[in-house]
Motif scaffolding. Structure first.
Motif, PDB file in Angstrom:
ATOM      1  N   UNK A  21      11.103  -7.920  -1.971  1.00  0.00           N
ATOM      2  CA  UNK A  21      10.752  -7.795  -3.380  1.00  0.00           C
ATOM      3  C   UNK A  21      11.441  -6.558  -3.953  1.00  0.00           C
ATOM      4  N   UNK A  22      11.993  -6.697  -5.151  1.00  0.00           N
ATOM      5  CA  UNK A  22      12.727  -5.597  -5.773  1.00  0.00           C
ATOM      6  C   UNK A  22      11.809  -4.503  -6.298  1.00  0.00           C
ATOM      7  N   UNK A  23      10.545  -4.799  -6.525  1.00  0.00           N
ATOM      8  CA  UNK A  23       9.640  -3.802  -7.096  1.00  0.00           C
ATOM      9  C   UNK A  23       8.817  -3.109  -6.013  1.00  0.00           C
ATOM     10  N   UNK A  24       8.082  -3.881  -5.233  1.00  0.00           N
ATOM     11  CA  UNK A  24       7.178  -3.269  -4.249  1.00  0.00           C
ATOM     12  C   UNK A  24       7.861  -2.991  -2.919  1.00  0.00           C
ATOM     13  N   UNK A  25       8.972  -3.662  -2.644  1.00  0.00           N
ATOM     14  CA  UNK A  25       9.716  -3.414  -1.420  1.00  0.00           C
ATOM     15  C   UNK A  25       9.173  -4.124  -0.193  1.00  0.00           C
ATOM     16  N   UNK A  26       8.196  -4.999  -0.367  1.00  0.00           N
ATOM     17  CA  UNK A  26       7.686  -5.758   0.776  1.00  0.00           C
ATOM     18  C   UNK A  26       8.775  -6.687   1.287  1.00  0.00           C
ATOM     19  N   UNK A  34      11.880 -14.737 -11.339  1.00  0.00           N
ATOM     20  CA  UNK A  34      12.915 -13.896 -11.923  1.00  0.00           C
ATOM     21  C   UNK A  34      12.294 -13.099 -13.059  1.00  0.00           C
ATOM     22  N   UNK A  35      12.611 -11.811 -13.104  1.00  0.00           N
ATOM     23  CA  UNK A  35      12.027 -10.928 -14.100  1.00  0.00           C
ATOM     24  C   UNK A  35      13.077  -9.903 -14.510  1.00  0.00           C
ATOM     25  N   UNK A  36      13.064  -9.487 -15.777  1.00  0.00           N
ATOM     26  CA  UNK A  36      13.944  -8.421 -16.235  1.00  0.00           C
ATOM     27  C   UNK A  36      13.309  -7.086 -15.898  1.00  0.00           C
ATOM     28  N   UNK A  38      14.499  -3.077 -15.835  1.00  0.00           N
ATOM     29  CA  UNK A  38      15.536  -2.101 -16.188  1.00  0.00           C
ATOM     30  C   UNK A  38      16.831  -2.788 -16.614  1.00  0.00           C
ATOM     31  N   UNK A  39      16.724  -3.864 -17.353  1.00  0.00           N
ATOM     32  CA  UNK A  39      17.888  -4.570 -17.864  1.00  0.00           C
ATOM     33  C   UNK A  39      18.582  -5.475 -16.870  1.00  0.00           C
ATOM     34  N   UNK A  40      18.038  -5.635 -15.683  1.00  0.00           N
ATOM     35  CA  UNK A  40      18.634  -6.493 -14.670  1.00  0.00           C
ATOM     36  C   UNK A  40      17.680  -7.639 -14.363  1.00  0.00           C
ATOM     37  N   UNK A  41      18.223  -8.810 -14.064  1.00  0.00           N
ATOM     38  CA  UNK A  41      17.411  -9.941 -13.612  1.00  0.00           C
ATOM     39  C   UNK A  41      17.255  -9.826 -12.111  1.00  0.00           C
ATOM     40  N   UNK A  42      16.027  -9.650 -11.652  1.00  0.00           N
ATOM     41  CA  UNK A  42      15.749  -9.559 -10.220  1.00  0.00           C
ATOM     42  C   UNK A  42      14.660 -10.545  -9.862  1.00  0.00           C
ATOM     43  N   UNK A  43      14.595 -10.908  -8.591  1.00  0.00           N
ATOM     44  CA  UNK A  43      13.538 -11.793  -8.106  1.00  0.00           C
ATOM     45  C   UNK A  43      12.441 -10.933  -7.501  1.00  0.00           C
ATOM     46  N   UNK A  44      11.198 -11.257  -7.887  1.00  0.00           N
ATOM     47  CA  UNK A  44      10.055 -10.478  -7.430  1.00  0.00           C
ATOM     48  C   UNK A  44       8.995 -11.399  -6.849  1.00  0.00           C
ATOM     49  N   UNK A  45       8.024 -10.807  -6.164  1.00  0.00           N
ATOM     50  CA  UNK A  45       6.953 -11.576  -5.535  1.00  0.00           C
ATOM     51  C   UNK A  45       5.848 -11.893  -6.555  1.00  0.00           C
ATOM     52  N   UNK A  46       4.920 -12.709  -6.143  1.00  0.00           N
ATOM     53  CA  UNK A  46       3.830 -13.177  -6.995  1.00  0.00           C
ATOM     54  C   UNK A  46       2.918 -12.026  -7.414  1.00  0.00           C
ATOM     55  N   UNK A  47       2.658 -11.103  -6.506  1.00  0.00           N
ATOM     56  CA  UNK A  47       1.751  -9.989  -6.785  1.00  0.00           C
ATOM     57  C   UNK A  47       2.348  -9.086  -7.857  1.00  0.00           C
ATOM     58  N   UNK A  48       3.630  -8.782  -7.747  1.00  0.00           N
ATOM     59  CA  UNK A  48       4.287  -7.916  -8.725  1.00  0.00           C
ATOM     60  C   UNK A  48       4.382  -8.588 -10.088  1.00  0.00           C
ATOM     61  N   UNK A  49       4.605  -9.882 -10.111  1.00  0.00           N
ATOM     62  CA  UNK A  49       4.648 -10.607 -11.374  1.00  0.00           C
ATOM     63  C   UNK A  49       3.298 -10.531 -12.075  1.00  0.00           C
ATOM     64  N   UNK A  50       2.225 -10.707 -11.334  1.00  0.00           N
ATOM     65  CA  UNK A  50       0.886 -10.625 -11.910  1.00  0.00           C
ATOM     66  C   UNK A  50       0.609  -9.211 -12.413  1.00  0.00           C
ATOM     67  N   UNK A  51       1.056  -8.209 -11.664  1.00  0.00           N
ATOM     68  CA  UNK A  51       0.846  -6.820 -12.076  1.00  0.00           C
ATOM     69  C   UNK A  51       1.578  -6.533 -13.388  1.00  0.00           C
ATOM     70  N   UNK A  52       2.831  -6.965 -13.505  1.00  0.00           N
ATOM     71  CA  UNK A  52       3.593  -6.744 -14.730  1.00  0.00           C
ATOM     72  C   UNK A  52       2.956  -7.469 -15.914  1.00  0.00           C
ATOM     73  N   UNK A  53       2.445  -8.657 -15.671  1.00  0.00           N
ATOM     74  CA  UNK A  53       1.795  -9.419 -16.736  1.00  0.00           C
ATOM     75  C   UNK A  53       0.521  -8.726 -17.204  1.00  0.00           C
ATOM     76  N   UNK A  54      -0.263  -8.192 -16.264  1.00  0.00           N
ATOM     77  CA  UNK A  54      -1.495  -7.500 -16.622  1.00  0.00           C
ATOM     78  C   UNK A  54      -1.212  -6.207 -17.373  1.00  0.00           C
ATOM     79  N   UNK A  55      -0.180  -5.487 -16.976  1.00  0.00           N
ATOM     80  CA  UNK A  55       0.194  -4.256 -17.670  1.00  0.00           C
ATOM     81  C   UNK A  55       0.623  -4.575 -19.098  1.00  0.00           C
ATOM     82  N   UNK A  56       1.422  -5.623 -19.275  1.00  0.00           N
ATOM     83  CA  UNK A  56       1.868  -6.021 -20.609  1.00  0.00           C
ATOM     84  C   UNK A  56       0.683  -6.452 -21.473  1.00  0.00           C
ATOM     85  N   UNK A  57      -0.266  -7.147 -20.870  1.00  0.00           N
ATOM     86  CA  UNK A  57      -1.450  -7.591 -21.614  1.00  0.00           C
ATOM     87  C   UNK A  57      -2.280  -6.397 -22.072  1.00  0.00           C
TER      88      UNK A  57
END
Length: 77
Positions: A21-26, A34-36, A38-57
């Motif tokens: 994972x590009x964010x948590x490093x697991x 796929x998530x943007x 820092x301006x880059x498209x990277x692939x991330x895990x399910x946990x990090x996607x949920x975390x980013x969604x909750x932060x945005x909310x």
């Protein structure tokens, strides 16, 4: 009845959709989203996607609350 179609999308990907994972490093987790970042498209895990969604909310909720507080003050002036 069996569900033979489950997981066919990740079977075609390298290493069956697993990697680092590009964010948590697991390592060796499913990186399917796929998530943007820092301006880059990277692939991330399910946990990090949920975390980013909750932060945005939460940020959207705080922004809405801040605009609601300033709006009545502008109407009174």
């Amino acid at each position: 009845m069996s569900k033979s179609h489950r997981g066919t999308g990740i079977r075609k990907e390298p290493n069956h959709g697993r990697g680092k994972c590009a964010i948590c490093g697991k390592d060796q987790v499913k990186i399917l989203y796929e998530q943007d970042v820092d301006g880059k498209k990277v692939k991330i895990c399910k946990v990090c996607k949920a975390h980013l969604k909750n932060v945005a909310r939460k940020d959207a909720k705080l922004a809405k609350k801040a605009t609601a507080e300033t709006q009545p003050a502008q109407e009174q002036a």
